[in-house]
Design a protein around this motif. Sequence first.
Motif, PDB file in Angstrom:
ATOM      1  N   ARG A 274       0.020   3.822  10.543  1.00 12.83           N
ATOM      2  CA  ARG A 274       0.459   4.352   9.252  1.00 12.83           C
ATOM      3  C   ARG A 274       1.121   3.270   8.404  1.00 12.83           C
ATOM      4  O   ARG A 274       0.962   3.237   7.188  1.00 12.83           O
ATOM      5  N   VAL A 275       1.871   2.405   9.071  1.00  8.80           N
ATOM      6  CA  VAL A 275       2.570   1.349   8.327  1.00  8.80           C
ATOM      7  C   VAL A 275       1.564   0.416   7.649  1.00  8.80           C
ATOM      8  O   VAL A 275       1.791  -0.062   6.532  1.00  8.80           O
ATOM      9  N   ASN A 276       0.417   0.164   8.309  1.00  5.62           N
ATOM     10  CA  ASN A 276      -0.628  -0.659   7.706  1.00  5.62           C
ATOM     11  C   ASN A 276      -1.201   0.022   6.462  1.00  5.62           C
ATOM     12  O   ASN A 276      -1.487  -0.637   5.454  1.00  5.62           O
ATOM     13  N   ALA A 277      -1.376   1.351   6.536  1.00  9.88           N
ATOM     14  CA  ALA A 277      -1.906   2.089   5.399  1.00  9.88           C
ATOM     15  C   ALA A 277      -0.952   1.992   4.207  1.00  9.88           C
ATOM     16  O   ALA A 277      -1.381   1.825   3.057  1.00  9.88           O
ATOM     17  N   GLU A 278       0.349   2.070   4.496  1.00 10.85           N
ATOM     18  CA  GLU A 278       1.323   1.980   3.408  1.00 10.85           C
ATOM     19  C   GLU A 278       1.258   0.592   2.752  1.00 10.85           C
ATOM     20  O   GLU A 278       1.322   0.467   1.518  1.00 10.85           O
ATOM     21  N   ALA A 279       1.127  -0.456   3.589  1.00 11.28           N
ATOM     22  CA  ALA A 279       1.040  -1.820   3.053  1.00 11.28           C
ATOM     23  C   ALA A 279      -0.212  -1.984   2.194  1.00 11.28           C
ATOM     24  O   ALA A 279      -0.179  -2.577   1.105  1.00 11.28           O
ATOM     25  N   GLU A 281      -1.874   0.395   0.656  1.00  7.26           N
ATOM     26  CA  GLU A 281      -1.733   1.190  -0.569  1.00  7.26           C
ATOM     27  C   GLU A 281      -1.031   0.346  -1.638  1.00  7.26           C
ATOM     28  O   GLU A 281      -1.439   0.344  -2.807  1.00  7.26           O
ATOM     29  N   LYS A 282      -0.017  -0.403  -1.225  1.00  6.14           N
ATOM     30  CA  LYS A 282       0.742  -1.243  -2.168  1.00  6.14           C
ATOM     31  C   LYS A 282      -0.131  -2.390  -2.689  1.00  6.14           C
ATOM     32  O   LYS A 282      -0.152  -2.676  -3.888  1.00  6.14           O
ATOM     33  N   SER A 321      -7.479   7.618   6.605  1.00  9.71           N
ATOM     34  CA  SER A 321      -7.368   6.993   5.281  1.00  9.71           C
ATOM     35  C   SER A 321      -8.269   5.754   5.158  1.00  9.71           C
ATOM     36  O   SER A 321      -8.298   5.116   4.108  1.00  9.71           O
TER      37      SER A 321
END
Length: 410
Positions: A274-279, A281-282, A321
Amino acid sequence: MTTDPWGRVDDDGTVYVRTSEGERVVGSWQAGAPEEALAFFRRKYDSLVTEVELLEKRLRTTDLSAAQALAGVDKLRAAVREAHAVGDLDALMRRLDVLAERAEERKVEQKHAQEQARTHAREVKERIVAEAERVAEETTHWKSGAERMRALIDEWKAAPRADRPTEQALWKRMSAARNSFSKRRKAYFAGLDAQREEVREAKEQIVAEAEALSDSTEWGPTSGRYRELMQRWKASGRADRASEDRLWARFKAAQDAFFQARNAVFAERDAELRVNAEAKEKILAEAEQELSSISDPRRARARLREYQEAWEEAGQLPRDSRDRLEGAFRRIEEEVRRAEEKEWQRTNPEARARAQATVDQLRGSLADMEEKLAKAREAGDDRKVRDLEDGIATRRSWLQEAEKALEEMS
C-alpha cells in the motif's frame, strides 16, 4: 279314410304324406280320430317350417358364415327328407334350395372379404415390420428407439391376422429387427461403459496431479498447471455420474486449497505494498501537473525520465490498484511521445520542402487558371467561366491550408 291336400290317414290308421316322388308313410295313429292324426303330423311340419324360417332370417339379418348356413341347410334337408310330418315338403325343399344359393353367394362374398382382409392385414404388418427394421438399422437415440420398438410390437399384436405363411414370415422379420436393435443398443452401451472407464482413469490421474500441487507455493507456475489440468479435465469427456461427482469434488478441493493459500499470501503482500501505491499516486499527480505545462518536448522528455526512475524505485503495486496506476502513467508517457513526434514532423526539412512545393504548385496553378479565366471572359464563354471560377475557389481553399501547414513548420 281321412284325407288332406298333403297327406291322408288310412282305415287301419297308417298316415301318409304326399310328395313329388309319391306317397310315403310317416307314421300311424291308433289313439283317436283321423283328423287328430293329421293335425298332429301337421304340427310337426309347422315345426320344420319354423326352423327353415329361422335359418332364412339368420342368413338375411346376421353375419352368419356361409359354412354355418350350408351346414344348416344340409341338416334341414335331411330332416325334411326323413320328416314324419304332413305338409308341403317339396315347398320346404325349394326354400332350402334358395337358401343354399344365397349361402353360396355369401361364401363367395366372404371369401373375397377374407382375401381383402388378409391383404390389408399383410400391408399393415409389412408397414410395421419395415419401420421396425428401419429403427433397428438407423436409430441411435436408444431411449426413443426402444419406446418405438415396443409400440410397434403392440401395433403388431393389435393388427388383424394375415394368412399363416405370411404371418410367420413377417413375424420372423419383426423378431429379427427387434433382436438386431437390442444387440446394437447393448453394443453401444458396452462401448460407452468402456469409454467412461477410460475417462474415469484419465480423471483419476488429473485429480492425483491436482492434489499433489495443492501445497505448492510456486504461485505463478502452479496456477498455470491448474489451468492446464482444468483444460485436460474438460477435454477428457465424462465418466459415469457417480465417479464424475466424486472426482470433481476431489479436484475442486485440491484447487481451492491452493488458491485460498495463494490469495492469503497475496492479500498480505498487497497490504505491505500500500505504501508503494501511495508513493506512486504522488508521483503520478506531480508528473501530470508538471509535464502538461512544459511546451518544449526535449525538456519534457528529460523530466519524464526522472519521473520514470522515481516510479521504478517506488516498487511493486498491490493488485487492486496496479492496472489503474500503471495505465495512468503509460498515458503520460504516450502524451510526451506524441509531442516529440509532432515537433519532429514540424522541424523535418524534408516535410517542410514538400509543404513548400505544394504551396508553390498551388500558386502556379491558380495563376494559370486566373489567366484562362480572363480569356474566357473576353471570349464570352460563360460555361468555361463558371467552371474556372469553381476550380479557382477550390484551389484557393487548398492553398490556404497548405500555407497554414507551412507556417506551422517555420
